[in-house]
Design an enzyme around this catalytic site. Structure first.
Site, PDB file in Angstrom:
ATOM      1  N   LYS A  59     -10.714   3.323   6.347  1.00 25.10           N
ATOM      2  CA  LYS A  59     -10.978   1.993   5.790  1.00 25.10           C
ATOM      3  C   LYS A  59     -12.425   1.583   6.021  1.00 25.10           C
ATOM      4  O   LYS A  59     -13.085   1.046   5.124  1.00 25.10           O
ATOM      5  CB  LYS A  59     -10.027   0.966   6.403  1.00 25.10           C
ATOM      6  CG  LYS A  59      -8.585   1.117   5.964  1.00 25.10           C
ATOM      7  CD  LYS A  59      -7.687   0.129   6.690  1.00 25.10           C
ATOM      8  CE  LYS A  59      -6.232   0.310   6.310  1.00 25.10           C
ATOM      9  NZ  LYS A  59      -5.341  -0.649   7.035  1.00 25.10           N
ATOM     10  N   GLY A  79      -9.352  -1.484  10.617  1.00 21.48           N
ATOM     11  CA  GLY A  79      -8.213  -1.517  11.525  1.00 21.48           C
ATOM     12  C   GLY A  79      -6.925  -1.156  10.825  1.00 21.48           C
ATOM     13  O   GLY A  79      -6.796  -1.326   9.609  1.00 21.48           O
ATOM     14  N   ASP A  80      -5.972  -0.651  11.596  1.00 16.42           N
ATOM     15  CA  ASP A  80      -4.657  -0.341  11.039  1.00 16.42           C
ATOM     16  C   ASP A  80      -3.627  -0.437  12.150  1.00 16.42           C
ATOM     17  O   ASP A  80      -3.949  -0.243  13.335  1.00 16.42           O
ATOM     18  CB  ASP A  80      -4.630   1.063  10.439  1.00 16.42           C
ATOM     19  CG  ASP A  80      -3.357   1.302   9.640  1.00 16.42           C
ATOM     20  OD1 ASP A  80      -3.243   0.746   8.539  1.00 16.42           O
ATOM     21  OD2 ASP A  80      -2.470   2.023  10.136  1.00 16.42           O
ATOM     22  N   SER A  81      -2.386  -0.760  11.780  1.00 13.26           N
ATOM     23  CA  SER A  81      -1.325  -0.926  12.775  1.00 13.26           C
ATOM     24  C   SER A  81      -0.045  -0.232  12.329  1.00 13.26           C
ATOM     25  O   SER A  81       0.233  -0.111  11.132  1.00 13.26           O
ATOM     26  CB  SER A  81      -1.028  -2.416  12.999  1.00 13.26           C
ATOM     27  OG  SER A  81      -2.155  -3.094  13.496  1.00 13.26           O
ATOM     28  N   GLY A 116      -5.124   0.735  15.510  1.00 15.39           N
ATOM     29  CA  GLY A 116      -6.331   1.555  15.448  1.00 15.39           C
ATOM     30  C   GLY A 116      -7.550   0.709  15.153  1.00 15.39           C
ATOM     31  O   GLY A 116      -7.483  -0.250  14.380  1.00 15.39           O
TER      32      GLY A 116
END
Length: 212
Positions: A59, A79-81, A116
């Site tokens: 991203k 960011g990622d979850s 992340g």
């Protein structure tokens, strides 16, 4: 000091604003399912930490270059979850029946929210250094009733969030305990993001650009 947020997540935006930072929102348009499938085809199944870190990096990298006709001059954050329960990774359920099934499985139990973080120093319009890290928080759910699950799913809120729950909105009363940085569960760990900035030589207060 300008921060570019490579995400359209309202929760991440709200977190940064509450922490005194008004970022420039730049949608990344990463095909997450395709990216994970390609990585797993090459390397095998990804752990939750590896998956969220991969997507956070992709991203951030996707928005390098120009935005609205001007070079990106500052820092880019991706960011990622994902939520993990019994070794199984759950992203956004999208479908109400999927969300109901997940809540029936996780109520009264504890799972882990993986978040992340990837930060690119893009000052001067060129990529300099970068740094990434994951954060994990343990989430224990209340033993809620079927009626409460149906009502919550009916609001639509859990359909587009990792793990089918929020902590900062309607889902908050259904969470009985969080172990770890609470902001991790919202969408990004502010403590982890601060550490990444320090790793790249930037003090957190220099990012404050929003009057609270």
């Amino acid at each position: 000091m300008r921060l570019y947020l490579a995400s359209t997540s309202p929760a991440r935006l709200a977190l940064l604003r509450a922490a005194g930072i008004e970022p420039v929102v730049v949608p990344s348009h990463v095909d997450e399912e395709a990216a994970v499938a390609a990585a797993e085809a090459e390397h095998g199944p990804l752990s939750a930490d590896a998956m969220v870190q991969l997507l956070a990096r992709l991203k951030a990298e996707a928005v390098r270059g120009d935005f609205a006709g001007e070079p990106i001059d500052g820092f880019i954050f991706g960011g990622d979850s994902a939520f993990e329960l019994d070794g199984e990774i759950f992203g956004k359920p999208h479908d109400p029946e999927v969300a109901r099934a997940r809540w029936r499985a996780q109520r009264g139990r504890t799972g882990h929210l993986h978040s992340g973080h990837y930060l690119i120093d893009h000052r001067g319009g060129v990529e300099n250094q970068s740094a990434g890290r994951t954060a994990v928080a343990a989430v224990t759910f209340a033993d809620i009733t079927d009626a409460e699950i149906d009502a919550y799913v009916g609001t639509g809120e859990p359909l587009e969030v990792a793990g089918a729950f929020t902590i900062d909105s309607l889902g908050g009363p259904f969470i009985s305990r969080v172990e770890g940085d609470p902001s991790t569960v919202v969408g990004l760990s502010l403590a982890t993001l601060r550490e990444l900035f320090r790793e790249l030589g930037v003090d957190w207060p220099s990012l404050w650009n929003r009057v609270l």
